[in-house]
Design a protein around this motif. Structure first.
Motif, PDB file in Angstrom:
ATOM      1  N   ARG A 188     128.688  95.843 124.555  1.00  0.00           N
ATOM      2  CA  ARG A 188     129.109  94.756 125.448  1.00  0.00           C
ATOM      3  C   ARG A 188     128.022  94.507 126.482  1.00  0.00           C
ATOM      4  NH1 ARG A 188     134.297  96.625 128.252  1.00  0.00           N
ATOM      5  NH2 ARG A 188     133.966  94.634 129.317  1.00  0.00           N
ATOM      6  N   PRO A 189     127.503  93.292 126.547  1.00  0.00           N
ATOM      7  CA  PRO A 189     126.436  93.001 127.519  1.00  0.00           C
ATOM      8  C   PRO A 189     126.900  93.264 128.944  1.00  0.00           C
ATOM      9  CG  PRO A 189     126.648  91.218 125.930  1.00  0.00           C
ATOM     10  CD  PRO A 189     127.843  92.108 125.734  1.00  0.00           C
ATOM     11  N   LEU A 190     125.999  93.798 129.751  1.00  0.00           N
ATOM     12  CA  LEU A 190     126.282  93.887 131.175  1.00  0.00           C
ATOM     13  C   LEU A 190     126.310  92.478 131.753  1.00  0.00           C
ATOM     14  CD1 LEU A 190     124.050  96.937 132.071  1.00  0.00           C
ATOM     15  CD2 LEU A 190     126.525  96.809 132.409  1.00  0.00           C
ATOM     16  N   GLY A 191     127.066  92.305 132.814  1.00  0.00           N
ATOM     17  CA  GLY A 191     127.179  90.990 133.418  1.00  0.00           C
ATOM     18  C   GLY A 191     128.631  90.665 133.715  1.00  0.00           C
ATOM     19  N   GLY A 220     123.535  95.227 136.631  1.00  0.00           N
ATOM     20  CA  GLY A 220     124.274  94.414 135.686  1.00  0.00           C
ATOM     21  C   GLY A 220     125.225  93.367 136.212  1.00  0.00           C
ATOM     22  N   PRO A 221     125.650  93.398 137.497  1.00  0.00           N
ATOM     23  CA  PRO A 221     126.598  92.367 137.928  1.00  0.00           C
ATOM     24  C   PRO A 221     126.042  90.953 137.891  1.00  0.00           C
ATOM     25  CG  PRO A 221     126.645  94.235 139.422  1.00  0.00           C
ATOM     26  CD  PRO A 221     125.463  94.431 138.524  1.00  0.00           C
ATOM     27  N   VAL A 222     124.736  90.788 138.038  1.00  0.00           N
ATOM     28  CA  VAL A 222     124.121  89.456 138.074  1.00  0.00           C
ATOM     29  C   VAL A 222     123.276  89.264 136.826  1.00  0.00           C
ATOM     30  CG1 VAL A 222     122.578  87.914 139.339  1.00  0.00           C
ATOM     31  CG2 VAL A 222     124.135  89.438 140.592  1.00  0.00           C
ATOM     32  N   ARG A 223     123.549  88.205 136.103  1.00  0.00           N
ATOM     33  CA  ARG A 223     122.837  87.911 134.871  1.00  0.00           C
ATOM     34  C   ARG A 223     122.622  86.402 134.741  1.00  0.00           C
ATOM     35  NH1 ARG A 223     121.424  92.541 134.501  1.00  0.00           N
ATOM     36  NH2 ARG A 223     121.673  93.958 132.731  1.00  0.00           N
ATOM     37  N   GLY A 224     121.881  86.005 133.726  1.00  0.00           N
ATOM     38  CA  GLY A 224     121.695  84.587 133.425  1.00  0.00           C
ATOM     39  C   GLY A 224     120.933  83.842 134.498  1.00  0.00           C
ATOM     40  N   GLU A 225     121.352  82.609 134.755  1.00  0.00           N
ATOM     41  CA  GLU A 225     120.669  81.764 135.739  1.00  0.00           C
ATOM     42  C   GLU A 225     120.714  82.370 137.128  1.00  0.00           C
ATOM     43  OE1 GLU A 225     122.180  77.816 135.630  1.00  0.00           O
ATOM     44  OE2 GLU A 225     121.590  77.454 133.542  1.00  0.00           O
ATOM     45  N   ALA A 226     121.805  83.053 137.453  1.00  0.00           N
ATOM     46  CA  ALA A 226     121.918  83.678 138.775  1.00  0.00           C
ATOM     47  C   ALA A 226     120.859  84.768 138.941  1.00  0.00           C
ATOM     48  CB  ALA A 226     123.310  84.257 138.970  1.00  0.00           C
ATOM     49  N   ALA A 227     120.591  85.506 137.880  1.00  0.00           N
ATOM     50  CA  ALA A 227     119.564  86.545 137.930  1.00  0.00           C
ATOM     51  C   ALA A 227     118.185  85.931 138.111  1.00  0.00           C
ATOM     52  CB  ALA A 227     119.605  87.387 136.657  1.00  0.00           C
ATOM     53  N   LEU A 258     120.175 100.565 127.798  1.00  0.00           N
ATOM     54  CA  LEU A 258     121.213 100.960 128.740  1.00  0.00           C
ATOM     55  C   LEU A 258     121.387  99.991 129.903  1.00  0.00           C
ATOM     56  CD1 LEU A 258     123.181 103.383 129.228  1.00  0.00           C
ATOM     57  CD2 LEU A 258     121.408 104.359 130.692  1.00  0.00           C
ATOM     58  N   PHE A 259     120.319  99.268 130.266  1.00  0.00           N
ATOM     59  CA  PHE A 259     120.405  98.310 131.365  1.00  0.00           C
ATOM     60  C   PHE A 259     120.700  96.893 130.875  1.00  0.00           C
ATOM     61  CE2 PHE A 259     117.994 101.913 132.861  1.00  0.00           C
ATOM     62  CZ  PHE A 259     118.551 102.153 134.102  1.00  0.00           C
TER      63      PHE A 259
END
Length: 380
Positions: free
Chosen positions: A352-355, A233-240, A345-346
């Motif tokens: 609350r969204p992970l990220g 979950g630490p990396v989301r969006g464009e970074a993911a 869960l992921f």
């Protein structure tokens, strides 16, 4: 015993609900009388070991498949096996401790399991009672884990038997711990015992995982270090999307699955299914479904899964069918099915969204203020 209220997941054209139950039964077949779930039954005379992280993952899979009595036995064993400092030994074999050091990600993952169990069974009447019974276990485990967090925010991977902390952190482990801390925070709030320090620790850790590769030992040949910052979950969006694209050709073998390590001709079902969940969490459902279908070549006729396939020698390697692999398959199917209370869960915790959060910035981890080489907190 399968719960009549359960509705195991299915992925049309790939696995049915009955397939998932058969896979869960293959886990139960290897569960020890104590409730512990080893990696595999004795193979060629070598018994499989138990560790708390994979044990929890297997318990979660049993819950998803409706085998709740067996899942609760697993959690009860875990509760009883916890040490006074909140940790668990790194390994047991046939009930005997073989590696006594306490790993931080092993301890933290109980929070994911308990939160998942509450999500899945809370409405059945005993989920609340279970959560309250497990809360002291979760609290001690998180305190142990955060006792290994540095001032910068990464969490050292193990405390040795003599009390010494190791000298490095692991990216995969810390990515998993981030999700664990988010689950622990949600559980604490749900039970009316909020832990704001845990939330701050999670934000700091998430920032370090996303922005500070220098904080971790170099394990870049392992696929888990590639996709786990997305899965946890630490990396989301464009970074993911960038991270997945950068490692895709190194780790994914078309038509076979995801490699365990980039420099060996070996694909594994567990890593492939974790990548499925990471892709799904990142919004890449098309490739997640394709990869989940691909890895079914490792399914055994009894519903279990071979751990891996060595595609140069064309043989199963290693030669076992593991419980953690079966568990990863079940959790991936649940994520793709998307109907169970724990299937997201992921993606999000307690709505609350992970990220990254607003607190996940350079000020939060201190990197904008002072350079820190190995800044272990004073409580170590």
């Amino acid at each position: 015993m399968r719960s009549e209220a359960a509705s195991p997941p299915s992925v049309p054209g790939i696995v049915t609900s009955d397939d998932i139950v058969a896979t869960a039964q293959s886990i139960v077949a290897q569960q020890e009388e104590s409730g512990a779930i080893p990696w595999f039954s004795p193979t060629h005379g070598v018994p499989g070991h138990v560790d708390a992280w994979n044990h929890v993952e297997a318990a979660m899979a049993l819950t998803v498949a409706g085998l709740r009595e067996e899942s609760r036995r697993a959690y009860e064993w875990l509760r009883g096996a916890q040490r006074p400092d909140g940790s668990w030994p790194a390994k047991w074999v046939l009930g005997e401790v073989t590696e006594p050091g306490g790993e931080s990600n092993h301890a933290a993952y109980v929070a994911v399991g308990v939160w998942h169990e509450l999500l899945c069974t809370g409405r059945s009447g005993d989920g609340e009672e279970f959560a309250r019974r497990m809360w002291p276990t979760v609290r001690k485990a998180v305190d142990f884990t955060l006792g290994l967090q540095t001032r910068r925010g990464e969490i050292i991977w193990i405390r040795h038997q003599d009390g010494r902390a190791s000298d490095h952190a692991l990216l995969t482990g810390c990515s998993s711990i981030y999700q664990s801390l988010r689950c622990a925070v949600a559980l604490a709030e749900h039970l009316g015992e909020p832990q704001p320090e845990w939330e701050l620790a999670a934000d700091q850790l998430g920032h370090v995982v996303a922005a500070h590769p220098e904080a971790f030992a170099d394990k870049s040949r392992w696929s888990m270090d590639w996709y786990y910052p997305v899965l946890g979950g630490p990396v989301r969006g464009e970074a993911a999307a960038r991270r997945i694209a950068e490692g895709w050709d190194a780790f994914v073998v078309p038509g076979l699955g995801c490699r365990c390590v980039s420099d060996q001709p070996w694909v594994t079902a567990a890593e492939s299914c974790e990548l499925v969940m990471a892709l799904d969490a990142a919004g890449d459902r098309e490739r997640a479904l394709e990869l989940f279908g691909t890895i079914q070549h490792l399914r055994h006729e009894d519903g279990s899964y071979w751990t891996g396939w060595q595609f140069e020698n064309e043989r199963h390697f290693p030669g076992d069918r593991s419980t953690y692999t079966a568990a990863a398959v079940i959790l991936a199917a649940d994520a793709l099915d998307g109907t169970s209370p724990g299937s997201a869960l992921f993606k999000e915790i307690a709505g609350r969204p992970l990220g990254p959060s607003e607190a996940s910035d350079p000020i939060a981890c201190g990197c904008a203020l002072v350079p820190v080489a190995n800044p272990v907190r004073t409580r170590l």
